[in-house]
Design a protein around this motif. Structure first.
Motif, short mmCIF file in Angstrom:
data_model
loop_
_atom_site.label_atom_id
_atom_site.label_comp_id
_atom_site.label_asym_id
_atom_site.label_seq_id
_atom_site.Cartn_x
_atom_site.Cartn_y
_atom_site.Cartn_z
N UNK A 96 15.13 8.45 -2.89
CA UNK A 96 15.09 7.02 -2.63
C UNK A 96 14.40 6.79 -1.51
N UNK A 97 14.78 7.80 -0.16
CA UNK A 97 14.26 7.48 1.18
C UNK A 97 12.77 7.58 0.87
N UNK A 98 12.17 8.59 0.27
CA UNK A 98 10.68 8.79 0.12
C UNK A 98 10.02 7.88 -0.33
N UNK A 99 10.72 7.49 -1.45
CA UNK A 99 10.04 6.01 -2.36
C UNK A 99 10.21 4.95 -1.73
N UNK A 100 11.38 4.56 -0.68
CA UNK A 100 11.18 3.29 0.07
C UNK A 100 10.41 3.23 0.87
N UNK A 101 10.55 4.31 1.89
CA UNK A 101 9.70 4.06 3.26
C UNK A 101 8.53 4.84 3.33
N UNK A 102 8.01 5.48 2.19
CA UNK A 102 6.68 6.20 2.20
C UNK A 102 6.06 5.65 1.10
N UNK A 103 6.33 5.96 -0.29
CA UNK A 103 5.43 5.59 -1.50
C UNK A 103 5.29 4.17 -1.54
N UNK A 104 6.16 3.20 -1.42
CA UNK A 104 6.31 2.01 -1.39
C UNK A 104 5.24 1.22 -0.60
N UNK A 105 5.12 1.73 0.64
CA UNK A 105 4.52 1.21 1.66
C UNK A 105 2.94 1.35 1.35
N UNK A 106 2.58 2.45 0.92
CA UNK A 106 1.34 3.19 0.37
C UNK A 106 0.86 2.07 -0.76
N UNK A 107 1.57 1.98 -1.73
CA UNK A 107 1.35 1.25 -2.84
C UNK A 107 1.02 -0.17 -2.77
N UNK A 108 1.68 -0.65 -1.67
CA UNK A 108 1.29 -2.04 -1.38
C UNK A 108 -0.08 -2.43 -0.89
N UNK A 111 -2.57 -1.56 -4.07
CA UNK A 111 -2.83 -2.56 -4.94
C UNK A 111 -3.12 -1.55 -6.35
N UNK A 112 -2.23 -0.83 -6.83
CA UNK A 112 -2.60 -0.22 -8.29
C UNK A 112 -1.93 -0.95 -9.19
N UNK A 113 -2.57 -0.54 -10.25
CA UNK A 113 -2.09 -1.08 -11.62
C UNK A 113 -0.60 -0.41 -12.13
N UNK A 114 -0.15 -0.71 -13.05
CA UNK A 114 1.36 -0.40 -13.42
C UNK A 114 1.20 1.21 -13.67
N UNK A 115 0.15 1.46 -14.44
CA UNK A 115 0.11 2.57 -15.18
C UNK A 115 -0.32 3.83 -14.01
N UNK A 116 -1.17 3.46 -12.99
CA UNK A 116 -1.53 4.21 -11.78
C UNK A 116 -0.21 4.10 -10.77
N UNK A 117 0.51 3.01 -10.60
CA UNK A 117 1.54 3.06 -9.68
C UNK A 117 2.66 4.07 -10.16
N UNK A 118 2.97 4.11 -11.44
CA UNK A 118 3.98 5.00 -12.01
C UNK A 118 3.51 6.70 -11.57
N UNK A 119 2.20 6.79 -12.04
CA UNK A 119 1.71 8.04 -11.66
C UNK A 119 1.68 8.48 -10.39
N UNK A 120 1.19 7.46 -9.40
CA UNK A 120 1.31 7.64 -7.91
C UNK A 120 2.62 8.10 -7.43
N UNK A 121 3.76 7.26 -7.79
CA UNK A 121 5.11 7.76 -7.73
C UNK A 121 5.48 9.26 -7.91
N UNK A 122 5.18 9.25 -9.28
CA UNK A 122 5.67 10.79 -9.65
C UNK A 122 4.79 11.87 -8.88
N UNK A 123 3.42 11.53 -8.40
CA UNK A 123 2.70 12.84 -7.90
C UNK A 123 3.26 12.67 -6.48
N UNK A 124 3.46 11.71 -5.83
CA UNK A 124 4.12 11.63 -4.31
C UNK A 124 5.33 12.31 -4.15
#
Length: 374
Positions: A96-108, A111-124
């Motif tokens: 949760x820490x990596x998702x909230x403070x690293x990956x979510x900030x990069x996703x913003x 501006x990825x699509x929903x499909x790429x957003x999910x894959x980006x989180x998984x790869x991160x």
């Protein structure tokens, strides 16, 4: 997501409430376990969750004859389930820490699509885990001298005793892949992606737990490190690809190392199960001694590894074929766009003339009409 603030709080204990606050709930459970260390009554139970169990002290033979150096080694046992459970909670919190403070900030920013957003989180998430595991695994291999002496994989089997770093490494590995199962719910993974992720999560749990229980932790560690290195390269390349689609060189290096790693895995496995363990002095099956060196177990382990490698190669070939077809279609569409259009027939600059010959209009005759007599 855990640690995420929302303006409208969902109903308590609803699905959305649990998903948004799951990291906080897990943190409370972990804090309860840690608070148990403060009281003498509960300390002996709490320490079972936090520290590695089944400590065995052995004397190390040295040149000094007076006092041999004691060495602390470890075995596995049922209490390891409690330790795995606690570090499963820690893995959920770190996720949760990596998702909230690293990956979510990069996703913003991307501006990825929903499909790429999910894959980006998984790869991160996987890239960070693979990187830490590779560094940790390489340090263990260096200290234990697994690489310099290949016969160390089967000599002295059963290897019922482990160093602290080796046992803690396996505890954390099992805990991480077990935590990945509830994360499918917490991360709201799409239904079409759940079977694919379930396949490799279950395969990791099956192989790592099997190596740990069957006292094959040396072989498991040697096979895990290069595999994690290749997977880290793939997910890192995919992260760069999502940031810039022109960055695809990492996939070429990954494809080469993927095939080499599959061959290395098969070679080491056949060498260990087919030649090494079959020629050791301790043959037989004994749960008390932790000895599983019988033909049935060896062939089952070797078959499981070979089938897994074959399945991975099949997925790899299909992935490369799909990627090749997509690139060929893109190149074909580019050629059609660049090719010149069919040119019209040349006409004279004068209207109604073709090839220098006057072409009369449909309504006009070249001959002068005679006036009719009234």
């Amino acid at each position: 997501m855990g640690f995420r603030k929302k303006n409208k709080s969902p109903p308590v204990l609803s699905h959305e409430f649990v998903i948004q606050n799951h990291a906080d709930m897990v943190s409370c459970v972990a804090m309860v376990v840690l608070l148990g260390l403060m009281f003498e009554v509960t300390a002996k139970f709490a320490i079972m969750f936090i520290t590695v169990q089944y400590n065995v002290t052995q004397s190390l033979d040295t040149d000094v004859e007076d006092k041999p150096d004691p060495v602390n080694l470890y075995k596995y046992g049922p209490k390891d389930i409690a330790t795995v459970f606690f570090y499963l909670l820690i893995a959920v919190i770190l996720h949760a820490l990596i998702q909230e403070y690293v990956l979510d900030k990069i996703n913003r920013r991307l501006h990825l699509s929903k499909t790429k957003h999910s894959k980006f989180n998984e790869s991160g998430q996987l890239a960070s885990f693979y990187l830490s595991s590779v560094i940790w695994g390489v340090s263990i291999l260096t200290n234990e001298e697994f690489v310099t002496n290949p016969t160390f994989l089967w000599e002295g089997y059963p290897h019922i005793h482990m160093a602290f770093q080796v046992k803690f490494f396996y505890i954390c590995q099992i805990a991480y892949w077990l935590h990945a199962l509830p994360e499918l719910y917490f991360q709201k993974v799409r239904k079409e992606d759940i079977p694919r992720q379930l396949y490799y999560i279950c395969l990791y749990i099956f192989h790592i737990t099997g190596a740990y229980v069957l006292n094959l932790h040396r072989l498991g560690l040697v096979l895990l490190v290069p595999h994690y290195l290749v997977e880290m390269l793939f997910h890192a390349s995919r992260l760069f690809y999502f940031s810039d689609e022109n960055k695809q060189k990492g996939f070429t290096l990954w494809a080469l190392l993927f095939v080499v790693t599959r061959l290395l895995t098969l070679t080491v496995s056949v060498l260990t199960f087919g030649f090494g363990l079959s020629r050791t002095d301790h043959q037989g099956f004994s749960l008390a001694d932790g000895n599983f060196n019988v033909l049935t177990v060896r062939m089952t382990c070797l078959s499981a590894i070979c089938l897994t490698q074959a399945w991975m190669m099949w997925k790899f070939i299909n992935f490369q074929l799909k990627k090749w077809r997509e690139q060929s279609q893109i190149q074909a569409s580019k050629k059609k766009a660049v090719s010149p259009k069919s040119r019209p027939s040349k006409k004279d600059s004068r209207g109604g003339s073709v090839n220098g010959v006057m072409k009369p209009d449909d309504k006009t005759s070249p001959r002068a009409r005679k006036s009719k007599a009234s």
